[in-house]
Design a protein around this motif. Structure first.
Motif, PDB file in Angstrom:
ATOM      1  N   GLU A 201      25.933  50.872  21.977  1.00  0.00           N
ATOM      2  CA  GLU A 201      25.464  52.105  22.673  1.00  0.00           C
ATOM      3  C   GLU A 201      26.828  53.648  21.904  1.00  0.00           C
ATOM      4  OE1 GLU A 201      26.128  51.168  26.233  1.00  0.00           O
ATOM      5  OE2 GLU A 201      23.898  50.200  26.746  1.00  0.00           O
TER       6      GLU A 201
ATOM      7  N   GLU B 175      27.145  45.245  23.349  1.00  0.00           N
ATOM      8  CA  GLU B 175      25.779  45.891  23.615  1.00  0.00           C
ATOM      9  C   GLU B 175      26.731  46.937  24.212  1.00  0.00           C
ATOM     10  OE1 GLU B 175      24.426  44.524  27.219  1.00  0.00           O
ATOM     11  OE2 GLU B 175      22.748  43.237  26.131  1.00  0.00           O
ATOM     12  N   ARG B 176      27.818  47.335  24.412  1.00  0.00           N
ATOM     13  CA  ARG B 176      28.817  48.456  24.610  1.00  0.00           C
ATOM     14  C   ARG B 176      28.774  48.968  23.416  1.00  0.00           C
ATOM     15  NH1 ARG B 176      28.628  52.779  26.324  1.00  0.00           N
ATOM     16  NH2 ARG B 176      30.443  53.388  27.724  1.00  0.00           N
TER      17      ARG B 176
ATOM     18  N   MET C  87      33.816  41.808  31.344  1.00  0.00           N
ATOM     19  CA  MET C  87      32.713  41.814  30.469  1.00  0.00           C
ATOM     20  C   MET C  87      32.862  40.714  29.571  1.00  0.00           C
ATOM     21  SD  MET C  87      32.813  45.335  27.722  1.00  0.00           S
ATOM     22  CE  MET C  87      32.286  46.560  29.445  1.00  0.00           C
ATOM     23  N   ASN C  88      31.755  40.119  29.117  1.00  0.00           N
ATOM     24  CA  ASN C  88      31.745  39.108  28.357  1.00  0.00           C
ATOM     25  C   ASN C  88      31.064  39.875  26.927  1.00  0.00           C
ATOM     26  OD1 ASN C  88      28.155  39.072  27.937  1.00  0.00           O
ATOM     27  ND2 ASN C  88      28.284  38.157  29.775  1.00  0.00           N
ATOM     28  N   ARG C  89      30.820  38.419  26.310  1.00  0.00           N
ATOM     29  CA  ARG C  89      31.217  39.337  24.710  1.00  0.00           C
ATOM     30  C   ARG C  89      29.498  40.315  24.406  1.00  0.00           C
ATOM     31  NH1 ARG C  89      31.558  36.696  18.237  1.00  0.00           N
ATOM     32  NH2 ARG C  89      32.644  37.798  17.993  1.00  0.00           N
ATOM     33  N   ILE C  90      28.675  39.276  24.806  1.00  0.00           N
ATOM     34  CA  ILE C  90      27.139  39.793  24.333  1.00  0.00           C
ATOM     35  C   ILE C  90      27.500  40.789  25.334  1.00  0.00           C
ATOM     36  CG2 ILE C  90      25.060  39.797  25.148  1.00  0.00           C
ATOM     37  CD1 ILE C  90      25.758  36.806  25.110  1.00  0.00           C
ATOM     38  N   GLU C  91      27.639  42.292  26.656  1.00  0.00           N
ATOM     39  CA  GLU C  91      28.230  43.114  27.023  1.00  0.00           C
ATOM     40  C   GLU C  91      28.955  43.584  26.084  1.00  0.00           C
ATOM     41  OE1 GLU C  91      27.783  41.310  31.706  1.00  0.00           O
ATOM     42  OE2 GLU C  91      29.747  41.643  30.853  1.00  0.00           O
TER      43      GLU C  91
END
Length: 232
Positions: A12, A8-9, A1-5
């Motif tokens: 959410e 995003e999480r 999981m990169n920082r963007i992901e």
């Protein structure tokens, strides 16, 4: 999981009303998404199992982190299997992200592995008491409170804590918390510090107040402490 992901999480999982609540509690001076503790715990556990040390190193590569990213960083540090030497080498790198009572106390509480080798880590956390940064000091105080108020070390710890100097609110409150906790563990060794002149007066009075409010302190002891509180 990169920082963007990751962001995003977190977005959410965020709850605007919870974010407002956390901001009132001043959990961070930076970005706060408003993710509940249980969700953060589950997310950190997932990241630890899938990305491990890589995720830890990645988060440490950023100059700044959101409140939730910092909590995840500290939870990863607590969960990931590392050698004692590796943990000690990582500890200074954790300090720059510690900007609030909430991040501070999360990091302290996550380091449960200290219990297995208290002597090894003691010099490091004792040294933090002399740092200028208030949350470095608080980390030292809270960590010593959580893991070192044992029969073999409580006298040394209380002595060290009594010499901590700071007018910072969250440092003074940590000291009061630590001395009140120590009183509940060993009244005889802690009571002398309740006398005027042993601690900063704000810390002394707050310590006594915390003891009086504690269910672990007898009514008889509370009456004694109320008398001590009135002493000039």
């Amino acid at each position: 999981m990169n920082r963007i992901e990751l962001i995003e999480r977190l977005s959410e999982l965020a709850e605007p009303s919870y974010r407002s609540f956390q901001q009132k509690l001043q959990v961070s001076e930076g970005q706060v998404y408003g993710v509940r503790a249980k969700a953060l715990q589950n997310l950190a556990k997932q990241i630890a199992s899938t990305h491990g040390t890589l995720a830890l190193k990645k988060l440490l590569s950023y100059d700044s982190l959101s409140y939730e990213e910092t909590i995840i960083l500290y939870k990863l540090f607590g969960q990931i299997t590392l050698t004692e030497e590796e943990r000690l080498s990582y500890l200074p790198n954790m300090l720059p992200y510690n900007h609030s009572w909430a991040t501070n106390d999360c990091l302290a509480s996550e380091m449960k592995w200290i219990r297995k080798n208290r002597e090894f880590y003691y010099p490091y956390f004792s040294t933090l008491l002399n740092h200028k940064a208030p949350y470095d000091k608080r980390l030292g105080i809270v960590t010593l409170m959580l893991y070192y108020l044992e029969s073999t070390t409580i006298e040394e710890v209380l002595k060290r804590l009594s010499h901590v100097e700071s007018g910072h609110y969250y440092v003074m409150m940590a000291l009061a918390w630590a001395f009140a906790t120590a009183y509940c563990k060993d009244k005889e060794k802690t009571l002398p510090y309740m006398q005027p002149g042993r601690l900063a007066e704000t810390v002394r009075r707050k310590t006594i107040q915390k003891c009086i409010e504690s269910r672990l302190v007898s009514d008889e002891d509370k009456a004694l402490l109320k008398v001590l509180r009135k002493k000039p």
